[in-house]
Design an enzyme around this catalytic site. Structure first.
Site, PDB file in Angstrom:
ATOM      1  N   ASP A  61       0.850  -1.196   0.000  1.00  0.00           N
ATOM      2  CA  ASP A  61       0.000   0.000   0.000  1.00  0.00           C
ATOM      3  C   ASP A  61       0.886   1.247   0.000  1.00  0.00           C
ATOM      4  OD1 ASP A  61       0.855  -0.660   2.524  1.00  0.00           O
ATOM      5  OD2 ASP A  61      -1.136  -0.857   3.390  1.00  0.00           O
ATOM      6  N   GLU A  86      -5.555   3.503   3.827  1.00  0.00           N
ATOM      7  CA  GLU A  86      -6.054   4.108   5.080  1.00  0.00           C
ATOM      8  C   GLU A  86      -7.473   4.645   4.900  1.00  0.00           C
ATOM      9  OE1 GLU A  86      -4.612   3.826   7.860  1.00  0.00           O
ATOM     10  OE2 GLU A  86      -2.539   3.361   7.350  1.00  0.00           O
TER      11      GLU A  86
END
Ligand SMILES: CC(=O)N[C@@H](CCC[C@H](N)C(=O)O)C(=O)O
Length: 371
Positions: free
Chosen positions: A67, A126
């Site tokens: 990520d 997130e």
């Protein structure tokens, strides 16, 4: 490429929030394009990147996901290479995740394995979530891996130790945004108003009772309110308040229950405090369920490489990687980075020695995939 410590530091300086990872994407593309291109195919999706290393005798595709987004946290590490983006920080280790993926990709670009390997640089972990929409794209479907894995840094584990487990590793999550509308007025005349600072304060404590009184104690859950906003100045009673938080559960069923209890409590608050309560659940992530066979193989690879493998307990952290392993058998593991301060802390300082450990383990796992 190869100077992974410099790469990590350069990435650390440019954290960007979900789907705004423009500099990050440009930086990663430049590094990827500096590698030997003979075996590489590259696609972009929004601010993410897919890189396929073509196998020499492919029977399957192995996926590895990193990520790439940062968090809205003002950094307090005092690093000389601290974030140059005010109020934003790589406080969840995604600078490490990207660097390790680049390091493993470099090894594979010079020496491909038999199978195809798909490196996924995924935006918006997130929030609001990049994995679920990415899975629906034609770009991803065309290169869909047969198995997939990923890592997450673990501040509480020493460098050289990794941890994972069969089954549930990360929880189900749901964001939680609650708006309260009442009636404002003069601070001296509370009886003419419906005070939303009082209502919000009461509601925050009532939410905690859902976990302690409504959910079966053997079914763990967490409700955290991370932000409260309300009112204008000290002598005006607040007409509006907003709570922002997150819900965590160990099963999708418990998540449904928690949401129902929140809605019931909201109806009670509306009556008791004469206000209007609106609830928005924002982004929801499915739990990360690890495939047992792959975890066992990873444990063997870890020991073969001279590192320590530990059995991890399930964690209440969330990860949209859960959507990937829901569709594609795979696993995630914790990589020890030994930091005094934890994830989502402004002073998180992972030990850079863990980058080499990560690269070695990711590369070895890929090369040993066929056993
Ligand atoms: C590993 C980690 O820290 N992940 C985040 C995922 C956030 C999900 C979503 N934005 C939420 O807050 O519910 C986490 O906070 O666990």
């Amino acid at each position: 490429m190869s100077d992974l410590i410099s790469i990590r530091r350069e990435l650390h300086q440019i954290p960007e929030l979900g789907y705004k990872e423009f500099k990050t994407q440009a930086y990663l593309l430049e590094k990827i394009r500096s590698l030997p291109q003979e075996h590489l195919e590259i696609k972009t999706w929004k601010t993410g990147i897919l890189v396929r290393v073509k196998g020499l005798n492919p029977k399957q595709t192995i996926g590895y996901r990193a990520d790439i987004d940062g968090l809205p946290i003002a950094e307090k590490t005092a690093y000389p290479f601290a974030s140059t983006h005010e109020g934003q920080m790589h406080a969840c280790g995604h600078d490490f995740h990207m660097t390790i993926a680049l390091g493993a990709l470099e090894k594979l670009a010079y020496k491909p394995t038999d199978d195809h390997v798909l490196f996924i640089f995924q935006p918006a972990e997130e929030g609001p979530g990049g994995a679920e929409p990415l899975l629906q794209t034609n770009e991803f479907k065309a290169w869909k891996p047969d198995n997939i894995f990923a890592l997450h840094i673990a501040p509480e584990l020493p460098v050289g130790t990794v941890a994972s487990r069969e089954g549930l590793l990360f929880a189900n999550t749901s964001e939680l945004f609650i708006d309260l509308e009442g009636k404002g007025g003069h601070a001296a005349y509370p009886h003419f108003t419906h005070d939303m600072v009082v209502a919000a304060s009461y509601f925050v404590t009532q939410l905690q009772q859902i976990v302690s009184r409504r959910i079966n104690p053997l079914d763990s859950a967490v409700i955290t309110i991370g932000k409260i906003e309300g009112g204008t100045v000290q002598n005006i009673i607040a007409e509006h308040a907003r709570l922002e938080g997150t819900i965590r559960t160990m099963s999708p069923e418990a998540m449904k229950q928690v949401k129902q209890f929140i809605e019931n409590a909201a109806r009670g608050l509306e009556l008791g405090h004469e206000c209007k309560v609106s609830i928005d659940y924002g982004a929801n992530y499915h739990q990360v369920t690890n495939n047992g066979e792959l975890v066992d193989r990873f444990a063997e690879v870890t020991l073969d490489q001279g590192f320590t493998y530990e059995q991890a307990p399930p964690a209440m952290t969330g990860e949209d990687f859960g959507y990937m392993v829901k569709e594609i058998p795979g696993f995630m593991f914790w990589l020890g980075v030994d930091s005094e301060y934890g994830l989502h802390h402004a002073k998180l300082k992972p030990d850079e020695k863990a980058i080499g450990v990560g690269v070695q383990l990711v590369e070895s796992m890929i090369r040993k995939w066929r056993g």
